[in-house]
Scaffold this active site. Structure first.
Site, PDB file in Angstrom:
ATOM      1  N   GLY A 129       6.682   0.484   2.402  1.00 27.01           N
ATOM      2  CA  GLY A 129       5.634  -0.167   3.085  1.00 27.01           C
ATOM      3  C   GLY A 129       5.321   0.547   4.576  1.00 27.01           C
ATOM      4  O   GLY A 129       5.906   0.322   5.560  1.00 27.01           O
ATOM      5  N   SER A 131       1.857   2.670   5.056  1.00 29.65           N
ATOM      6  CA  SER A 131       0.372   2.894   4.996  1.00 29.65           C
ATOM      7  C   SER A 131      -0.151   1.396   5.429  1.00 29.65           C
ATOM      8  O   SER A 131       0.181   0.234   4.923  1.00 29.65           O
ATOM      9  CB  SER A 131      -0.273   3.501   3.857  1.00 29.65           C
ATOM     10  OG  SER A 131       0.122   4.940   3.657  1.00 29.65           O
ATOM     11  N   SER A 163       2.891   1.368  -3.473  1.00 32.45           N
ATOM     12  CA  SER A 163       2.928   1.561  -4.976  1.00 32.45           C
ATOM     13  C   SER A 163       4.148   0.692  -5.238  1.00 32.45           C
ATOM     14  O   SER A 163       5.054   0.682  -5.027  1.00 32.45           O
ATOM     15  CB  SER A 163       3.347   2.743  -5.112  1.00 32.45           C
ATOM     16  OG  SER A 163       2.113   3.796  -4.594  1.00 32.45           O
ATOM     17  N   GLU A 248      12.785  14.205   0.493  1.00 36.75           N
ATOM     18  CA  GLU A 248      11.695  14.771  -0.449  1.00 36.75           C
ATOM     19  C   GLU A 248      11.141  16.032  -0.379  1.00 36.75           C
ATOM     20  O   GLU A 248      10.413  16.413  -1.205  1.00 36.75           O
ATOM     21  CB  GLU A 248      10.415  13.841  -1.003  1.00 36.75           C
ATOM     22  CG  GLU A 248       9.602  13.466  -0.023  1.00 36.75           C
ATOM     23  CD  GLU A 248       8.366  12.818  -0.193  1.00 36.75           C
ATOM     24  OE1 GLU A 248       7.391  12.392   0.620  1.00 36.75           O
ATOM     25  OE2 GLU A 248       8.489  12.411  -1.381  1.00 36.75           O
TER      26      GLU A 248
END
Length: 391
Positions: A129, A131, A163, A248
């Protein structure tokens, strides 16, 4: 170009390859498909738990967290072997690659075992969470508030583009806990279970179609979150955010190299122009692997160059988008067929990677946005790589 590694790394690769050959799930055509990036079918949960138990899920982790204390080069060949078979690492990619990793880095021991380990073992799924309607790539502009009240926080606000939120068990949520602090200060991070009263998740379709439900808007209305769900220190969420995305970055370029490698197999040029574009695809693949391997070698020596990784992110994501557009164009009107396949069915990966050319092209835009939009990457390169002055 072909990289070679020392015998210990190659032995590690061979052991993992043998494991995959012996344990890949069978009955491919009957396997249930994932519905979103936080929905893991039961067969895939069993597969991920097996990887965790055998130390092959995230080899760089210690054994209690699904790894083998592997070196960076061993982690690299692990991902190479997955890519060679087009095996998607996890059907809850943010949960595995960002959220669990962040909890292991910044969480308490209780949080690691209560929240991170279940995500790693595919017993829970998680969404990110960050954006908001007015704070997409600019996390510092977020307005979702969390007011400390004794042994809990009361959360109010909205997230968007979250997402898989409608399938997730919890959301790692970035909130503002000090509204009077400067933009980059006063941000905190909370673990928000999605079954708490006041949490509303609304999935919505994408460019692919109304039924492509992954994106969500999430509303928090007086949601009471236990104070023990605070990740890291109060008002130090910016540090967690940088760490979350940092997990990442080092090998992120490899995912774009995988997509380009797939395209060299799936894109079949039939005209002089298409063959010329195919040659560009191959050159981009080799260029990305060369630059990525250079960055990998530096990182293996303990030399970190975070700004230079933006070059890899920018080049890789845009090379994939460009090559997919060329394949779409070369296929002509037939490329607009949907649904369609441009590669053989593979239950171990996402349909996104063998869908019709229109869908593959449309989905390529996510690579230029997620993990830092291209405009942000260009700014980082200009300021920190090229040393250009701020305008």
């Amino acid at each position: 170009m072909r990289l070679t590694f020392d015998p210990a790394v190659e032995a590690f690769r061979a052991e993992f390859a043998a494991f995959l050959d012996a344990h890949l799930p069978e009955g491919a055509e009957e396997l249930e498909r994932p519905r979103s990036t936080a929905h893991i079918p039961e067969w895939a949960r069993r597969w991920q738990r097996l990887l965790f138990d055998e130390g092959w899920l995230l080899p760089g982790n210690p054994p209690e967290f699904g790894g083998r204390d592997a070196s960076l080069l061993q982690q690299y060949v692990h991902l190479e072997e997955l890519a060679r078979r087009r095996i998607y690492h996890s059907f809850n990619p943010q949960g595995l690659g960002i959220i669990a990793a962040s909890l292991l880095s910044f969480g308490t021991e209780e949080q690691k075992h209560r929240w991170a380990v279940p995500v790693l073992r595919a017993e829970k799924t998680a969404a990110l969470g960050m954006s908001e309607p007015g704070a997409g790539s600019d996390l510092a502009s977020l307005r979702t508030r969390a007011e400390p009240r004794g042994d809990r926080f009361v959360v109010n606000g909205q997230k968007v583009w979250t997402s898989g939120a409608h399938d997730a068990d919890f959301i790692l949520t970035f909130v503002r806990t000090d509204p009077d602090a400067p933009k980059h200060k006063g941000i905190s991070v909370l673990i928000v279970p999605t079954d708490l009263p006041g949490v509303t998740r609304r999935p919505f379709g994408s460019l692919i179609g109304r039924g492509d439900l992954d994106f969500n808007e999430v509303f928090f209305e007086n949601v009471e979150v236990p104070a023990e769900n605070l990740v890291g220190e109060l008002n130090q969420g910016w540090t967690v955010a940088n760490g979350s995305l940092g997990h990442e970055r080092t090998l992120l370029w490899l995912s774009f190299a995988e997509r380009l490698e797939d395209l060299t197999q799936d894109f079949r040029p039939s005209t002089v122009l298409a063959r010329d574009r195919y040659a560009t695809l191959v050159m981009d693949l080799h260029a990305l692997r060369l630059m990525g391997s250079t960055a990998l070698a530096r990182a293996a020596r303990g030399e970190q160059d975070v700004a230079a990784l933006s070059v890899l992110k920018l080049f890789g994501s845009e090379a994939v988008q460009n090559a997919t557009e060329q394949a779409l164009d070369a296929a002509g009107p037939a490329a607009l067929a949907h649904p369609a396949r441009t590669a053989p069915f593979n239950p171990m990966t996402l349909e996104d990677f063998y869908a019709g050319w229109f869908e593959r092209y449309a989905r390529s835009f996510s690579g230029t946005i997620a993990g830092g939009a291209s405009d942000i990457q260009r700014t980082i390169i200009a300021e920190r790589v090229l040393g250009l002055p701020r305008s």
